[in-house]
Design an enzyme around this catalytic site. Structure first.
Site, PDB file in Angstrom:
ATOM      1  N   GLU A 183      21.873  23.966   0.467  1.00 55.16           N
ATOM      2  CA  GLU A 183      22.175  22.558   0.776  1.00 55.16           C
ATOM      3  C   GLU A 183      23.118  22.455   1.969  1.00 55.16           C
ATOM      4  O   GLU A 183      24.140  23.153   2.047  1.00 55.16           O
ATOM      5  CB  GLU A 183      22.808  21.865  -0.447  1.00 55.16           C
ATOM      6  CG  GLU A 183      23.194  20.413  -0.137  1.00 55.16           C
ATOM      7  CD  GLU A 183      23.467  19.549  -1.364  1.00 55.16           C
ATOM      8  OE1 GLU A 183      23.277  20.013  -2.499  1.00 55.16           O
ATOM      9  OE2 GLU A 183      23.871  18.387  -1.149  1.00 55.16           O
ATOM     10  N   GLU A 208      26.013  25.911  -9.458  1.00 51.05           N
ATOM     11  CA  GLU A 208      26.478  25.973  -8.074  1.00 51.05           C
ATOM     12  C   GLU A 208      27.387  27.184  -7.850  1.00 51.05           C
ATOM     13  O   GLU A 208      28.090  27.605  -8.772  1.00 51.05           O
ATOM     14  CB  GLU A 208      27.242  24.687  -7.718  1.00 51.05           C
ATOM     15  CG  GLU A 208      26.349  23.458  -7.692  1.00 51.05           C
ATOM     16  CD  GLU A 208      27.082  22.198  -7.238  1.00 51.05           C
ATOM     17  OE1 GLU A 208      28.244  22.279  -6.782  1.00 51.05           O
ATOM     18  OE2 GLU A 208      26.466  21.118  -7.335  1.00 51.05           O
ATOM     19  N   LYS A 241      20.327  25.524 -13.460  1.00 52.92           N
ATOM     20  CA  LYS A 241      20.912  25.721 -12.125  1.00 52.92           C
ATOM     21  C   LYS A 241      22.436  25.627 -12.196  1.00 52.92           C
ATOM     22  O   LYS A 241      22.989  24.844 -12.960  1.00 52.92           O
ATOM     23  CB  LYS A 241      20.367  24.664 -11.159  1.00 52.92           C
ATOM     24  CG  LYS A 241      20.924  24.793  -9.729  1.00 52.92           C
ATOM     25  CD  LYS A 241      20.199  23.903  -8.761  1.00 52.92           C
ATOM     26  CE  LYS A 241      20.683  22.471  -8.757  1.00 52.92           C
ATOM     27  NZ  LYS A 241      22.108  22.289  -8.407  1.00 52.92           N
ATOM     28  N   ASP A 299      20.625  21.110 -14.898  1.00 51.92           N
ATOM     29  CA  ASP A 299      21.718  21.381 -13.956  1.00 51.92           C
ATOM     30  C   ASP A 299      23.040  21.422 -14.717  1.00 51.92           C
ATOM     31  O   ASP A 299      23.408  20.454 -15.392  1.00 51.92           O
ATOM     32  CB  ASP A 299      21.730  20.244 -12.920  1.00 51.92           C
ATOM     33  CG  ASP A 299      22.384  20.647 -11.620  1.00 51.92           C
ATOM     34  OD1 ASP A 299      22.717  21.830 -11.449  1.00 51.92           O
ATOM     35  OD2 ASP A 299      22.548  19.763 -10.752  1.00 51.92           O
ATOM     36  N   ASP A 325      22.626  17.047 -11.376  1.00 50.58           N
ATOM     37  CA  ASP A 325      23.844  16.309 -11.757  1.00 50.58           C
ATOM     38  C   ASP A 325      24.116  15.160 -10.787  1.00 50.58           C
ATOM     39  O   ASP A 325      25.054  14.390 -10.978  1.00 50.58           O
ATOM     40  CB  ASP A 325      25.051  17.251 -11.886  1.00 50.58           C
ATOM     41  CG  ASP A 325      25.457  17.890 -10.573  1.00 50.58           C
ATOM     42  OD1 ASP A 325      24.731  17.739  -9.574  1.00 50.58           O
ATOM     43  OD2 ASP A 325      26.514  18.557 -10.549  1.00 50.58           O
TER      44      ASP A 325
END
Ligand code: KIV
Length: 312
Positions: free
Chosen positions: A208, A141, A139, A109, A70
């Site tokens: 990250e 978050e 994916k 994403d 993204d």
């Protein structure tokens, strides 16, 4: 600066020998082959790509994972952060990348808002990535708090990837893009996040913006491959943003970004040269033009001559 997956000498033999024997056709990367790479201590490579051309180049350069992240909200669409990109926009770019990828694992994403309202909504959106855009993994978050949702997705046959640490969709909660996991409490939470997602069965876990030491502990602890970005060299693999490594972001790079090329300079030089050639009539040359055949040219000349004669 991030040393990434580039081992500068002295690595164990497994680290420098490719999974694919020399001379054999490249194997398709799957969720299972990523696990195998972790077990064999073979470093995993991942780059973002958001369209056919870049995805094809990344795939042909033998990168293991193509992530249609993204981050395209910023790199492609020019938004200040990732929050405003929509599912439809993400699908559009994932479909384009799909056409360029043959061997790499293609990861879609989930954008902000696409999995936050309800689990049913989240599953429906994730299914679209697979069904309408050809993503092989999706994916999302977030850590521990997403573990149940990730289980639910996997139950719906959607291979899932996790993303913890500095999660850009939480920029407003985090108060900026700050390195995470710096206090003991934060390290404990990150470890809980990683273990929860590992148990939920993620295909891989993006780490990250966390200290190298914390990323190394997580990598050691979990069975799933860890893919670091700003998380030091001890992860199972490394990911960077395509536009970052090619100087196409128009902003100063983060500490962990290494620039491998200057596409901005290349493009600027080429565009200037085109502009100058056009205004100075050096482009197009006769050799870059299409021509009539001799016979048609003669016939045309005759017709024009006749018209001119009638006018006189
Ligand atoms: O969206 C993205 O590009 C990402 C990577 C930075 C890991 O999530």
């Amino acid at each position: 600066m991030c040393t990434g997956s580039i081992r500068q000498g002295g690595g164990a033999l497994e680290d420098i020998v490719s999974v694919t024997p020399v001379g054999e056709p490249r194997q398709k990367i799957t969720v299972a082959s990523l696990r195998e790479k972790k077990l064999q201590h073979q470093t995993i490579t991942c780059l973002t790509a958001y369209d056919y051309a870049s995805a094809r180049l990344v795939d042909e350069a033998a990168i293991d994972i193509v992530l249609v992240g993204d981050t395209l909200a910023m790199t492609i669409l020019g938004h200040p952060d990732t929050l405003s990109v929509t599912v439809d926009e993400m699908l559009h770019h994932t479909r384009a990348a799909r056409r360029g990828v043959k061997h790499a694992l293609l990861v879609g994403d989930m954008p902000y808002g696409s999995y936050h309202a309800s689990a049913d909504d989240a599953v429906r959106n994730a299914v679209r990535f697979m069904k309408e855009a050809g993503a092989e993994v999706v994916k999302m978050e977030g850590g521990e708090k997403r573990a149940d949702l990730i289980r639910r997705m996997i139950d719906a046959e959607i291979p899932m990837a996790g993303h913890i640490g500095l999660t850009p969709q939480s920029v407003n909660l985090m108060g900026g893009y700050k390195v995470q996991g710096k206090s003991l409490a934060a390290i404990e939470q990150l470890m809980r996040d990683a273990v929860a997602l590992d148990r939920a069965g993620v295909a891989f876990l993006v780490l990250e913006g966390i200290p190298r030491e914390v990323a190394a502990m997580i990598t050691e602890e979990v069975a799933t491959p860890t893919i670091g970005i700003g998380a030091g060299p001890d992860c199972d693999g490394q990911v960077l943003v395509f536009h970052d490594i090619l100087n196409l972001t128009f902003t100063p790079p983060a500490k962990f970004v290494r620039r491998y090329g200057d596409a901005a300079a290349l493009i600027t030089d080429a565009v200037h040269a085109f502009q100058e050639n056009v205004v100075s009539h050096q482009y197009p040359a006769d050799s870059e033009s299409y021509h009539l055949s001799k016979e048609t040219q003669q016939a045309l000349e005759t017709v024009l001559e006749r018209k001119r004669g009638m006018r006189r």
